[in-house]
Design a protein around this motif. Structure first.
Motif, mmCIF file in Angstrom:
data_model
loop_
_atom_site.group_PDB
_atom_site.id
_atom_site.type_symbol
_atom_site.label_atom_id
_atom_site.label_comp_id
_atom_site.label_asym_id
_atom_site.label_seq_id
_atom_site.Cartn_x
_atom_site.Cartn_y
_atom_site.Cartn_z
ATOM 1 N N UNK A 127 -41.916 1.209 -24.894
ATOM 2 C CA UNK A 127 -42.905 0.754 -24.086
ATOM 3 C C UNK A 127 -42.571 -0.529 -23.123
ATOM 4 N N UNK A 128 -42.515 -1.357 -23.809
ATOM 5 C CA UNK A 128 -43.169 -2.452 -23.131
ATOM 6 C C UNK A 128 -41.815 -2.856 -22.419
ATOM 7 N N UNK A 129 -40.133 -2.203 -23.019
ATOM 8 C CA UNK A 129 -38.895 -2.709 -22.554
ATOM 9 C C UNK A 129 -38.185 -1.562 -21.063
ATOM 10 N N UNK A 130 -39.056 -0.173 -21.214
ATOM 11 C CA UNK A 130 -38.991 0.598 -20.217
ATOM 12 C C UNK A 130 -39.689 0.348 -19.125
ATOM 13 N N UNK A 131 -38.859 0.205 -17.890
ATOM 14 C CA UNK A 131 -39.011 -0.363 -16.257
ATOM 15 C C UNK A 131 -40.537 0.661 -15.832
ATOM 16 N N UNK A 132 -40.669 1.794 -15.814
ATOM 17 C CA UNK A 132 -41.378 2.704 -15.827
ATOM 18 C C UNK A 132 -41.143 2.934 -13.885
ATOM 19 N N UNK A 133 -40.010 3.383 -14.021
ATOM 20 C CA UNK A 133 -40.289 3.514 -12.396
ATOM 21 C C UNK A 133 -41.468 4.956 -12.043
ATOM 22 N N UNK A 134 -42.279 5.001 -12.530
ATOM 23 C CA UNK A 134 -42.902 6.563 -12.305
ATOM 24 C C UNK A 134 -44.054 5.963 -11.975
ATOM 25 N N UNK A 135 -44.478 4.724 -12.379
ATOM 26 C CA UNK A 135 -45.663 3.965 -13.224
ATOM 27 C C UNK A 135 -46.648 4.757 -13.862
ATOM 28 N N UNK A 136 -47.841 5.223 -13.064
ATOM 29 C CA UNK A 136 -48.816 4.966 -14.391
ATOM 30 C C UNK A 136 -48.629 6.608 -14.378
ATOM 31 N N UNK A 137 -48.794 7.445 -13.635
ATOM 32 C CA UNK A 137 -48.323 8.661 -13.364
ATOM 33 C C UNK A 137 -47.176 8.968 -14.753
ATOM 34 N N UNK A 138 -46.226 8.390 -14.850
ATOM 35 C CA UNK A 138 -45.397 8.915 -15.685
ATOM 36 C C UNK A 138 -45.244 7.989 -17.120
ATOM 37 N N UNK A 139 -46.406 7.064 -17.422
ATOM 38 C CA UNK A 139 -46.788 7.090 -18.032
ATOM 39 C C UNK A 139 -48.104 7.862 -18.679
ATOM 40 N N UNK A 140 -49.154 8.442 -18.336
ATOM 41 C CA UNK A 140 -49.940 9.299 -18.661
ATOM 42 C C UNK A 140 -48.890 10.944 -19.723
ATOM 43 N N UNK A 141 -47.637 11.108 -18.722
ATOM 44 C CA UNK A 141 -47.553 12.347 -18.776
ATOM 45 C C UNK A 141 -46.567 11.644 -20.685
ATOM 46 N N UNK A 142 -45.898 10.853 -20.843
ATOM 47 C CA UNK A 142 -45.551 10.164 -21.903
ATOM 48 C C UNK A 142 -46.809 10.107 -22.886
ATOM 49 N N UNK A 143 -47.794 9.665 -22.916
ATOM 50 C CA UNK A 143 -48.562 9.823 -23.441
ATOM 51 C C UNK A 143 -49.415 10.904 -23.766
ATOM 52 N N UNK A 144 -49.207 11.737 -22.957
ATOM 53 C CA UNK A 144 -49.952 13.187 -23.365
ATOM 54 C C UNK A 144 -48.592 13.969 -24.256
ATOM 55 N N UNK A 145 -47.385 13.647 -24.456
ATOM 56 C CA UNK A 145 -46.380 13.962 -24.634
ATOM 57 C C UNK A 145 -46.768 13.340 -26.705
ATOM 58 N N UNK A 146 -46.363 12.378 -26.630
ATOM 59 C CA UNK A 146 -46.956 11.594 -28.154
ATOM 60 C C UNK A 146 -48.221 12.263 -28.296
ATOM 61 N N UNK A 147 -48.997 12.112 -27.684
ATOM 62 C CA UNK A 147 -50.699 12.556 -28.417
ATOM 63 C C UNK A 147 -50.029 13.924 -29.096
ATOM 64 N N UNK A 148 -49.357 15.125 -28.584
ATOM 65 C CA UNK A 148 -48.795 16.010 -28.686
ATOM 66 C C UNK A 148 -48.013 16.287 -30.193
ATOM 67 N N UNK A 149 -48.069 14.902 -30.461
ATOM 68 C CA UNK A 149 -47.013 14.885 -32.003
ATOM 69 C C UNK A 149 -45.501 14.974 -30.804
ATOM 70 N N UNK A 150 -45.043 14.798 -29.867
ATOM 71 C CA UNK A 150 -43.624 15.117 -29.299
ATOM 72 C C UNK A 150 -42.800 14.019 -28.628
ATOM 73 N N UNK A 151 -40.875 13.815 -29.172
ATOM 74 C CA UNK A 151 -40.804 12.670 -29.375
ATOM 75 C C UNK A 151 -41.437 11.813 -28.522
ATOM 76 N N UNK A 152 -41.092 10.344 -28.445
ATOM 77 C CA UNK A 152 -41.268 9.537 -27.309
ATOM 78 C C UNK A 152 -39.818 9.241 -26.825
ATOM 79 N N UNK A 153 -39.325 10.314 -25.840
ATOM 80 C CA UNK A 153 -38.138 9.571 -24.780
ATOM 81 C C UNK A 153 -38.972 9.829 -23.885
ATOM 82 N N UNK A 154 -38.364 8.275 -22.901
ATOM 83 C CA UNK A 154 -38.103 8.331 -21.300
ATOM 84 C C UNK A 154 -37.517 8.188 -21.345
ATOM 85 N N UNK A 155 -38.042 8.285 -19.547
ATOM 86 C CA UNK A 155 -36.565 9.086 -18.869
ATOM 87 C C UNK A 155 -35.306 7.325 -18.627
ATOM 88 N N UNK A 156 -34.921 7.719 -18.382
ATOM 89 C CA UNK A 156 -33.821 6.664 -18.554
ATOM 90 C C UNK A 156 -33.780 6.038 -19.899
#
Length: 460
Positions: A360-389
């Protein structure tokens, strides 16, 4: 909001007495003492004219035609129970005045009374009123700070400055320009400015100019009259008019055509709107908050945005830092949204591993907080923490780091240790156990990478 007929905040004393001679004498006494007085013959409609935080006191006779002093006290305290109301009584009204004191009157004066008695009571009432309003202001400021901390999560210096700027601007009448990348939270900031302002009870109208077709943007913003164009069969109230008394948030302002920009500039300067096909000028009481992801100064230099509109908007501006500039706010935000998503979906909250935190700290977050929210939602559902790029795993994570293999390994090692340290470890021992390495090895690595616990110490 303030009524057009509201008592001016500069007035310190409202005096009501139906006896013109006494009213004039008391008014002169207060005026000579340097107090600003509004003298009235009756109390009809007065309670509706006194705003809740009006900074003065009311002096009223008890015996008056129409609304008497006791009725006025009840009406005023229904709006603000802490407003000082001083009652003037005749000799036979003393029991009535005592009853009024029990009902919340600040003081009463029995006729005839000395001028000094009136001045003393009024000054004490004003002092009490100032204290009440100061306490309200402090409570409101504390509540506002708590609201901002909840809405704009983060401990980085850039976010602390943004919260301070919002707090300073929210209570003003100034229009605001918000600068920020896509997904950075521009509407969240706009909503905070509205909710912390005196307009909070008015409408908050959000519109994305970039999402409107060119053919309908003027009708959407300014409204139209029947017959204004083909298909306009009935009157339409535009967004600006609909936001009257509140706040209009206009996102992606850079996408507006030059013709619409001219009309927006006029609206900002004159605070009037004219519906398409109409001649009536409708006066508006609105605050406009505009937002853009572009450099409007550069757009103006290139002829894509009106320079006069840019300078009109840029009087008060707020820059939202992109997520990549916010350091370990990323971890705090991610956990905040992940916990909220877990509660929403009725599942147990997951804990991030050290490797995931480093990712998470290494990712550049091109989608900013909106991208992070989506990633957090997937993580909460037990899905793989795979970020864009990004690919999970230390080898893939280090590919973007400049230098040879050893530099990449060191960079990842430092990020991994820093991520684990952020999990509130209180000793080197617990940190070493979490990382699965001996304490001596951890000591060496902390010194090597310039890392330490708070205060620069490394507690056992």
């Amino acid at each position: 909001m303030t009524s057009d007929n509201a008592i001016d905040s500069k007035i310190q004393v409202v005096l009501i007495d139906d006896d013109p001679h006494l009213r004039q004498a008391l008014s002169q006494t207060l005026d000579l003492a340097g107090l600003k007085v509004l003298a009235l013959a009756d109390a009809q409609g007065l309670s509706a004219r006194i705003e809740r935080d009006w900074p003065g006191v009311v002096v009223s006779d008890i015996r008056m035609p129409g609304i008497d002093g006791l009725q006025l006290l009840e009406q005023l305290h229904a709006r603000d129970s802490e407003l000082p109301v001083l009652l003037i009584t005749g000799h036979g009204d003393v029991p009535l005045a005592v009853q009024a004191m029990r009902a919340g009157a600040y003081d009463f004066l029995e006729k005839p009374f000395a001028s000094d008695a009136l001045l003393d009571s009024v000054r004490r009432g004003l002092a009490v009123r100032r204290l009440v309003l100061d306490n309200r202001s402090l409570r409101m400021a504390l509540s506002d700070r708590q609201q901002l901390s909840t809405r704009l999560v983060g401990q980085s210096g850039s976010m602390a400055r943004l919260r301070e700027q919002i707090g300073a601007l929210a209570g003003t009448r100034a229009d605001v320009l918000i600068l920020g990348e896509t997904g950075a939270g521009k509407e969240v900031v706009a909503r905070a400015l509205h909710d912390l302002s005196s307009r909070r009870s008015g409408p908050f109208v959000a519109i994305n100019a970039g999402a409107l077709a060119e053919s309908v943007v003027e009708s959407e913003l300014f409204g139209h009259e029947p017959g204004a164009f083909t298909g306009a069969q009935k009157r339409r109230i535009g967004k600006f008019e609909f936001a009257n008394g509140g706040t209009l948030f206009l996102d992606e302002i850079e996408s507006m055509s030059m013709d619409v920009q001219v009309k927006l500039l006029r609206l900002l300067q004159e605070r009037v709107v004219e519906r398409l096909g109409g001649n009536q000028q409708i006066r508006l009481d609105i605050r406009v908050i505009a937002a853009t992801k572009e450099d409007l100064r550069q757009a103006a230099d290139q002829g894509r945005f009106r320079a006069d509109l840019y300078y009109r908007l840029n009087v008060a501006s707020l820059r939202i830092p992109p997520l990549r500039e916010r350091g370990e706010d990323v971890l705090m935000l991610f956990q905040y949204y992940a916990d909220a998503a877990a509660e929403r979906h009725g599942v147990l909250a997951n804990e991030l591993s050290a490797a995931q935190r480093a990712l998470l700290l290494r990712h550049s977050w091109p989608g900013n907080v909106r991208e992070l929210q989506n990633a957090a939602e997937r993580f909460a559902l037990g899905l793989e923490l795979a970020l864009d790029n990004s690919e999970p795993g230390p080898v893939e994570m280090t590919r973007t780091v400049a230098g040879g293999l050893s530099e990449q390994v060191e960079h990842f090692e430092r990020a991994l240790i820093a991520a684990e340290m952020s999990r509130s470890h209180t000793s080197v021992r617990s940190l070493a156990e979490a990382l699965g390495i001996p304490r001596k090895t951890l000591h060496d690595k902390l010194r090597k990478h310039g890392l330490s616990f708070g205060g620069g110490e490394e507690p056992e």
